[in-house]
Design a protein around this motif. Structure first.
Motif, PDB file in Angstrom:
ATOM      1  N   ILE A   1     -10.129   4.404  -4.341  1.00  0.00           N
ATOM      2  CA  ILE A   1      -8.639   3.790  -3.859  1.00  0.00           C
ATOM      3  C   ILE A   1      -7.827   4.681  -3.722  1.00  0.00           C
ATOM      4  N   ASP A   2      -6.740   4.442  -2.630  1.00  0.00           N
ATOM      5  CA  ASP A   2      -5.597   5.064  -2.379  1.00  0.00           C
ATOM      6  C   ASP A   2      -4.539   5.539  -3.647  1.00  0.00           C
ATOM      7  N   ILE A   3      -4.043   6.619  -3.507  1.00  0.00           N
ATOM      8  CA  ILE A   3      -3.162   6.978  -4.688  1.00  0.00           C
ATOM      9  C   ILE A   3      -1.976   6.199  -4.899  1.00  0.00           C
ATOM     10  N   SER A   4      -1.168   5.304  -3.589  1.00  0.00           N
ATOM     11  CA  SER A   4      -0.355   4.437  -3.823  1.00  0.00           C
ATOM     12  C   SER A   4      -0.753   3.267  -4.495  1.00  0.00           C
ATOM     13  N   THR A   5      -2.124   2.734  -4.357  1.00  0.00           N
ATOM     14  CA  THR A   5      -2.732   1.600  -4.644  1.00  0.00           C
ATOM     15  C   THR A   5      -2.911   1.963  -6.311  1.00  0.00           C
ATOM     16  N   LEU A   6      -3.350   3.014  -6.618  1.00  0.00           N
ATOM     17  CA  LEU A   6      -3.260   3.258  -8.225  1.00  0.00           C
ATOM     18  C   LEU A   6      -2.122   3.222  -8.826  1.00  0.00           C
ATOM     19  N   VAL A   7      -1.124   3.998  -8.243  1.00  0.00           N
ATOM     20  CA  VAL A   7       0.489   3.592  -8.832  1.00  0.00           C
ATOM     21  C   VAL A   7       0.670   2.460  -8.872  1.00  0.00           C
ATOM     22  N   ARG A   8       0.640   1.588  -7.921  1.00  0.00           N
ATOM     23  CA  ARG A   8       1.023   0.291  -8.054  1.00  0.00           C
ATOM     24  C   ARG A   8       0.291  -0.715  -9.054  1.00  0.00           C
ATOM     25  N   LYS A   9      -1.180  -0.246  -9.074  1.00  0.00           N
ATOM     26  CA  LYS A   9      -1.821  -1.012 -10.213  1.00  0.00           C
ATOM     27  C   LYS A   9      -1.519  -0.420 -11.634  1.00  0.00           C
TER      28      LYS A   9
ATOM     29  N   LYS B   1      -4.386  12.011  -8.284  1.00  0.00           N
ATOM     30  CA  LYS B   1      -5.108  12.301  -7.136  1.00  0.00           C
ATOM     31  C   LYS B   1      -6.803  12.310  -7.260  1.00  0.00           C
ATOM     32  N   GLU B   2      -6.936  12.985  -8.352  1.00  0.00           N
ATOM     33  CA  GLU B   2      -8.471  12.941  -8.759  1.00  0.00           C
ATOM     34  C   GLU B   2      -9.063  11.547  -9.415  1.00  0.00           C
TER      35      GLU B   2
END
Length: 71
Positions: free
Chosen positions: A54-62, A46-47
């Motif tokens: 960016i959204d956390i879901s975008t970070l996970v996808r990337k 989250k941090e």
């Protein structure tokens, strides 16, 4: 080109015939390095997502697409 911490990025994506990497390859390497550096410094996903704006879901996808294993 520098990463999130100001260090020079390794742009050794040169092809066998010494041509520079494609823009897509260069952007992917920069994005991978920048996200990995941010994740290494952040305490949580989250941090890191907030720092990257960016959204956390975008970070996970990337992370998945770029094969980033930290956090």
């Amino acid at each position: 080109m520098t990463g999130a911490t100001g260090e020079k990025l390794d742009i050794s994506l040169f092809k066998e015939n010494n041509e520079p990497p494609s823009l897509k390859q260069a952007i992917a390497q920069f994005e991978q390095t920048y996200i990995a550096d941010t994740l290494a410094k952040a305490r949580t996903l989250k941090e890191a997502a907030e720092q990257l704006d960016i959204d956390i879901s975008t970070l996970v996808r990337k992370k998945k697409r770029l094969n980033i294993t930290s956090q």
